[in-house]
Design an enzyme around this catalytic site. Structure first.
Site, PDB file in Angstrom:
ATOM      1  N   HIS A  65      61.120 116.623  52.466  1.00  0.00           N
ATOM      2  CA  HIS A  65      62.510 116.814  52.016  1.00  0.00           C
ATOM      3  C   HIS A  65      63.449 116.046  52.943  1.00  0.00           C
ATOM      4  O   HIS A  65      63.014 115.465  53.931  1.00  0.00           O
ATOM      5  CB  HIS A  65      62.866 118.301  51.938  1.00  0.00           C
ATOM      6  CG  HIS A  65      62.898 119.025  53.256  1.00  0.00           C
ATOM      7  ND1 HIS A  65      61.792 119.140  54.066  1.00  0.00           N
ATOM      8  CD2 HIS A  65      63.909 119.681  53.897  1.00  0.00           C
ATOM      9  CE1 HIS A  65      62.116 119.845  55.146  1.00  0.00           C
ATOM     10  NE2 HIS A  65      63.380 120.169  55.072  1.00  0.00           N
ATOM     11  N   HIS A  68      66.125 116.959  54.849  1.00  0.00           N
ATOM     12  CA  HIS A  68      66.842 117.442  56.027  1.00  0.00           C
ATOM     13  C   HIS A  68      66.504 116.495  57.180  1.00  0.00           C
ATOM     14  O   HIS A  68      65.375 115.998  57.289  1.00  0.00           O
ATOM     15  CB  HIS A  68      66.438 118.879  56.353  1.00  0.00           C
ATOM     16  CG  HIS A  68      67.160 119.888  55.499  1.00  0.00           C
ATOM     17  ND1 HIS A  68      66.610 121.079  55.115  1.00  0.00           N
ATOM     18  CD2 HIS A  68      68.400 119.835  54.938  1.00  0.00           C
ATOM     19  CE1 HIS A  68      67.486 121.734  54.375  1.00  0.00           C
ATOM     20  NE2 HIS A  68      68.568 121.006  54.249  1.00  0.00           N
ATOM     21  N   ASP A  95      65.731 116.487  60.227  1.00  0.00           N
ATOM     22  CA  ASP A  95      64.599 116.600  61.146  1.00  0.00           C
ATOM     23  C   ASP A  95      63.284 116.128  60.526  1.00  0.00           C
ATOM     24  O   ASP A  95      62.321 115.892  61.247  1.00  0.00           O
ATOM     25  CB  ASP A  95      64.465 118.031  61.693  1.00  0.00           C
ATOM     26  CG  ASP A  95      64.438 119.107  60.615  1.00  0.00           C
ATOM     27  OD1 ASP A  95      65.028 118.894  59.545  1.00  0.00           O
ATOM     28  OD2 ASP A  95      63.814 120.163  60.848  1.00  0.00           O
ATOM     29  N   HIS A  96      63.260 115.960  59.206  1.00  0.00           N
ATOM     30  CA  HIS A  96      62.024 115.537  58.546  1.00  0.00           C
ATOM     31  C   HIS A  96      62.033 114.068  58.119  1.00  0.00           C
ATOM     32  O   HIS A  96      60.997 113.553  57.698  1.00  0.00           O
ATOM     33  CB  HIS A  96      61.753 116.424  57.320  1.00  0.00           C
ATOM     34  CG  HIS A  96      61.410 117.834  57.700  1.00  0.00           C
ATOM     35  ND1 HIS A  96      60.145 118.346  57.615  1.00  0.00           N
ATOM     36  CD2 HIS A  96      62.181 118.820  58.221  1.00  0.00           C
ATOM     37  CE1 HIS A  96      60.145 119.602  58.051  1.00  0.00           C
ATOM     38  NE2 HIS A  96      61.370 119.914  58.417  1.00  0.00           N
ATOM     39  N   HIS A 154      62.382 126.063  49.422  1.00  0.00           N
ATOM     40  CA  HIS A 154      63.340 125.874  50.511  1.00  0.00           C
ATOM     41  C   HIS A 154      64.744 125.872  49.900  1.00  0.00           C
ATOM     42  O   HIS A 154      64.893 126.074  48.702  1.00  0.00           O
ATOM     43  CB  HIS A 154      63.011 124.546  51.213  1.00  0.00           C
ATOM     44  CG  HIS A 154      63.663 124.369  52.564  1.00  0.00           C
ATOM     45  ND1 HIS A 154      63.837 125.382  53.457  1.00  0.00           N
ATOM     46  CD2 HIS A 154      64.170 123.255  53.174  1.00  0.00           C
ATOM     47  CE1 HIS A 154      64.431 124.923  54.554  1.00  0.00           C
ATOM     48  NE2 HIS A 154      64.644 123.639  54.405  1.00  0.00           N
ATOM     49  N   ASP A 180      58.971 123.455  55.640  1.00  0.00           N
ATOM     50  CA  ASP A 180      60.109 124.356  55.403  1.00  0.00           C
ATOM     51  C   ASP A 180      60.084 125.060  54.048  1.00  0.00           C
ATOM     52  O   ASP A 180      60.423 124.489  53.009  1.00  0.00           O
ATOM     53  CB  ASP A 180      61.409 123.549  55.526  1.00  0.00           C
ATOM     54  CG  ASP A 180      61.538 122.892  56.891  1.00  0.00           C
ATOM     55  OD1 ASP A 180      60.507 122.717  57.568  1.00  0.00           O
ATOM     56  OD2 ASP A 180      62.668 122.547  57.268  1.00  0.00           O
ATOM     57  N   HIS A 207      57.005 124.278  63.565  1.00  0.00           N
ATOM     58  CA  HIS A 207      58.438 124.345  63.267  1.00  0.00           C
ATOM     59  C   HIS A 207      59.083 125.621  63.838  1.00  0.00           C
ATOM     60  O   HIS A 207      59.949 126.232  63.215  1.00  0.00           O
ATOM     61  CB  HIS A 207      58.616 124.292  61.735  1.00  0.00           C
ATOM     62  CG  HIS A 207      59.960 123.790  61.271  1.00  0.00           C
ATOM     63  ND1 HIS A 207      61.085 124.578  61.280  1.00  0.00           N
ATOM     64  CD2 HIS A 207      60.342 122.608  60.762  1.00  0.00           C
ATOM     65  CE1 HIS A 207      62.105 123.886  60.778  1.00  0.00           C
ATOM     66  NE2 HIS A 207      61.691 122.687  60.472  1.00  0.00           N
TER      67      HIS A 207
END
Lengths: 304, 304
Positions: free
Chosen positions: B63, B65, B67-68, B144, B213, B271
């Protein structure tokens, strides 16, 4: 005078290596915290160094090659996640608005918690782009293959106010004192009193100059004049000066020549090509021209 | 059977910490190299781990976000700088085209040296999104707060061809052998020979499932069914299940319940929220439900 703390957060160039992160230089002075460049991974380098990244005041981006700017997105998103409210100032060359816009709208991110003040800098000659009374930042356009700025941090020394002398010259205590302190001449019963008459000697102030990706250039010399430390691009040894020229970079020898011309105290060479396993040969080469040269490693600190 | 090498390149979440980089999972199998997620700093983690990042074949993004995904820009630019020519495949949820477009047009970058094949994945049920005969990748939409995919790597076991038995059944050496090996029935002088008659026992194949997530969900269970290793979101301990619910994440206990339901062999929890200095309490909690739980650290490897 207060101390100026400089932390070399990322001393590599182009691509990160095992030992060197991408360019980022942190300076802290009188409770002001600033970054010069923000390569990928800078927020993590700040955390590893234990620096208060939430308290950053302003970020100066030299140019938009990935290694100097791609850490901004993660840093801004983390600041927002941690509920920063204070405005963050960002300075960079032409195109900074568009670049920041792309960076902060990638993925699902919407910046909600704080404002960005984005400042596009154009400076053919060294130009003061920020000042708060304690220090100033100057910038100048360097000679890279895309628009690229160098920056100088300069402490603003406050001259001591010689109160007894002012009284002796007939200046009454009160608003005229402040005006003299701020460099204005004042009229005392028809007699002009000049600031120099009531202020102590100008003091040596601290100056740190950051000259990233560039061919050696006179703009860099002017920007760095008299600096305590010049942090300069030194991507190649001089036997690869052709590569330096092609890539818009400097050799260690060229960086040292700039340091010498600018009359700086120390030269910190950074941004070595990843072909160099360590910086010994580069430092050795630079020292033949400018003896007080060193190659900082990530997380090294300088206190001035 | 060949070995499957898994390297946990980044085991943190949301923000990088001193010890944990942002999510990225590397799997290597039969000369195929792939990444699952690519948080900021992934290219450096790959270099530190000594992984051949130039040889990456495909990247699966769960996804968007930060951080990914924010490590993709630096990685792609480095691949181009190092003159990669081979196409790179990228898979991700709805919006992957736009996200990649922003990422690769930030700053002065123009991707010139190689092609990106961008694949938008929609998968309400576990769906095979890639297969090359040696292994397959399946994906499913998780639960998520933005569209987010889980992925399973699954080895495709080749059953042994029982040549003597085939000859005994009258199958002549030649193209019919291949057709049987590929699972087709063949006609031999009017008699039907089935693949099962000439192929050895189906072998246990290796499976690694990555469920980032997400709230605990049945899609994750289906995706992970029978996996050797389930790598699952475990952001909070169960006393903070409200925070997990609000953020669209799972607790350690919830991750363990998914592992149990899916009948996996091992559970790797990752995570963790940065509030946890280490993962001991999270592992302890998960073990009460699913004993074979561990919390990988950055650079830990699994060989299956």
């Amino acid at each position: 005078m207060s101390r100026v703390r400089t932390v070399f957060l990322g001393t590599g160039g182009s691509v990160p290596t095992k030992n060197r992160g991408l360019p980022a230089l942190y300076i802290e002075y009188e409770g002001n915290r600033m970054l010069f460049d923000c390569g990928e991974g800078t927020q993590r380098q700040m955390r590893i160094a234990g620096l208060p990244f939430m308290k950053l005041d302003r970020i100066f981006i030299s140019h938009f090659h990935a290694d100097h700017v791609l850490g901004l997105g993660g840093l801004i998103q983390t600041l927002d996640l941690f509920q920063r409210k204070k405005k963050l100032e960002i300075y960079g060359p032409k195109g900074i608005e568009d670049t920041i816009d792309k960076i902060i709208t990638t993925g699902h991110f919407v910046l909600e918690g704080f404002d960005l003040e984005i400042n596009e800098v154009r400076a053919k000659k060294p130009t003061r782009i920020y000042s708060n009374g304690d220090y100033s930042i100057s910038a100048v356009q360097l000679d890279h293959n895309v628009p690229c700025l160098g920056f100088s941090f300069q402490e603003i020394a406050k001259r001591k106010f010689l109160k007894k002398k002012a009284l002796r010259l007939g200046v009454p205590e009160g608003p005229l004192f402040s005006r003299l302190q701020n460099g204005e001449e004042v009229d005392v019963n028809g007699k002009l009193v000049k600031p120099d008459e009531v202020l102590g000697k100008p003091r040596q102030t601290k100056k740190i100059t950051y000259v990233p990706d560039t061919r050696p250039c006179i703009a860099g010399v002017h920007l760095a004049e008299g600096a305590d430390v010049l942090v300069h691009d030194s991507t190649f040894a001089h036997d690869l000066q052709e590569s330096a020229r092609e890539g818009g970079h400097s050799t260690a020898k060229e960086a040292a020549e700039i340091a010498k011309k600018a009359g700086v105290k120390k030269l910190a060479i950074m941004h070595p090509s990843q072909r160099y396993k360590d910086s010994k040969a580069l430092v050795k080469e630079a020292k033949t021209v400018f003896p007080d040269t060193f190659a900082p490693n990530d997380f090294d600190e300088l206190i001035l």
